[in-house]
Design an enzyme around this catalytic site. Sequence first.
Site, mmCIF file in Angstrom:
data_model
loop_
_atom_site.group_PDB
_atom_site.id
_atom_site.type_symbol
_atom_site.label_atom_id
_atom_site.label_comp_id
_atom_site.label_asym_id
_atom_site.label_seq_id
_atom_site.Cartn_x
_atom_site.Cartn_y
_atom_site.Cartn_z
ATOM 1 N N SER A 15 0.996 -1.111 -0.130
ATOM 2 C CA SER A 15 0.084 0.195 0.037
ATOM 3 C C SER A 15 0.877 1.188 0.022
ATOM 4 O O SER A 15 1.919 1.191 0.512
ATOM 5 C CB SER A 15 -0.986 -0.184 1.307
ATOM 6 N N LYS A 16 0.291 2.294 -0.634
ATOM 7 C CA LYS A 16 1.102 3.371 -0.630
ATOM 8 C C LYS A 16 1.612 4.169 0.544
ATOM 9 O O LYS A 16 2.276 4.921 0.476
ATOM 10 C CB LYS A 16 0.879 4.326 -1.993
ATOM 11 N N ARG A 17 0.679 3.859 1.501
ATOM 12 C CA ARG A 17 0.778 4.681 2.775
ATOM 13 C C ARG A 17 1.845 3.981 3.594
ATOM 14 O O ARG A 17 2.370 4.487 4.250
ATOM 15 C CB ARG A 17 -0.883 4.800 3.342
#
Length: 471
Positions: A240-242
Amino acid sequence: MTDVASPRFRFAPSPTGFFHVGGARTALYNWALAKRLGGTFVLRIEDTDEARNKPEWTQGIIDALDWIGVKRDDPTFEGPYFQSSYADEHVAAANRLFAEGRAYYCDLTSEQIQERSKQNSKPGYDGYSRDRGLEPGPGRVLRFRVPEGTTVVDDLVRGRVEFANDTIEDFVLLRGNGSPMFLLANVVDDVSMRVSHVVRAEEHLPNTPKQQMLWEALGHRPPVWAHVPVLVNEQRKKLSKRRDKVALEQFRDEGYLSEAMVNYLMTLGWAPHGDEEIVAWSRIQAEFRLEDVNHSPAFFDLKKLAAFNGEYIRAMSLDQFISACEPFLTGDVPWSPDQFDADVFRSIAPLAQTRMVTMNEIVALVDFLFLAAPIIDETAWSKTFGGDDAVAMLNDAIVAFDALTDWSADALKTTLEATGAARGLKLGKAQAPVRVAVTGRTVGPPLFEALELLGRDETMTRMRVASERAR
Ligand code: GLU
């Protein structure tokens, strides 16, 4: 794998402002196949979401593809096409489906659908307007009339996947304002771009039965499907990009080499024949088969990627290495342009090359050569000069080096070895204070070669300054 004479693959990213490594892998799969089979790679930017319609994001996609070798000027490459330019075709296809009775209008609000759903045995839309014969009108959505039966998706990676049609609700093709939904736009574009193979992320598998129905309803044979498993992190969670580092641009900017990145991405869930994993693109292109892609999630292992990158760095010729360093030697560097000496850099380069994982590490490995004084890493300094021994060792080295007639790496090494031995220190311990004094750090290129290069005067000055500072 295909009975299509000239297969047409496509990569259809939705711009997001950065290029996900998983997207890069999908693009490479499509590219490898298009190249090997003499087909076409179509780039379609799925930009129908207004908020995602930024020109620089599209440029970012093209640049990222270019970086991984998917080149716009290659004859295999077609596009980019922009989904937003084909809205009329999407609507026309929907109108045709309506005219043929394959789709119908519905005026229920989402609250009404929810209300009805509570009374039904199955959640979701229950086909309430199927036979109400509604004409188009404001606020009315167009829904696809899902036929009875079973939809079988033959997937080159997943195998045969069956979907019972009664688990699929009559899905929306046009919104209440008349705008096309993603599922429809995606299929209509694939049909009109004569796509023969849809190779894409696994997250789209649940869409596939619906899309296959649309292909058939529009009078076309569905494409060959292949859904590529997701990438997961160390905790086996979907990237996930977070939480995770996923932007291809970030790897590029840190100095991962595109060849290493491409090679590594291709080994996620697939392997070239034989024992070697580090292989040239030409072999990947010749050997890659979707049928051989593992269908379980693939671990995106940053450590392994780093190891690949180190191998690729070490495999470069000196000239290749120097030009790969160039982008990192200007801009955000601690020295000013007139302090940089290309000849000195050329001499240190092979020593640095053996110790690097990413290209951006080059600056910290060589900066001491181009600065009036080293940048002191304070943690390294206090660790090294914490006790008296290190200062005494440094002082002994000053005396010994001062007496040297031959300022060469070999002589420096022999001298320091002897000086250390006299204090009962092995070479590693003996050279630590010298390294910190001269380079400011505990890690760096091989020390004695570095001292030879830096020269007697500068080395002696730095050792004396350090001795004062450490006293
Ligand atoms: N635009 C979709 C995405 O970026 C891809 C759809 C597809 O490949 O069919 O996830």
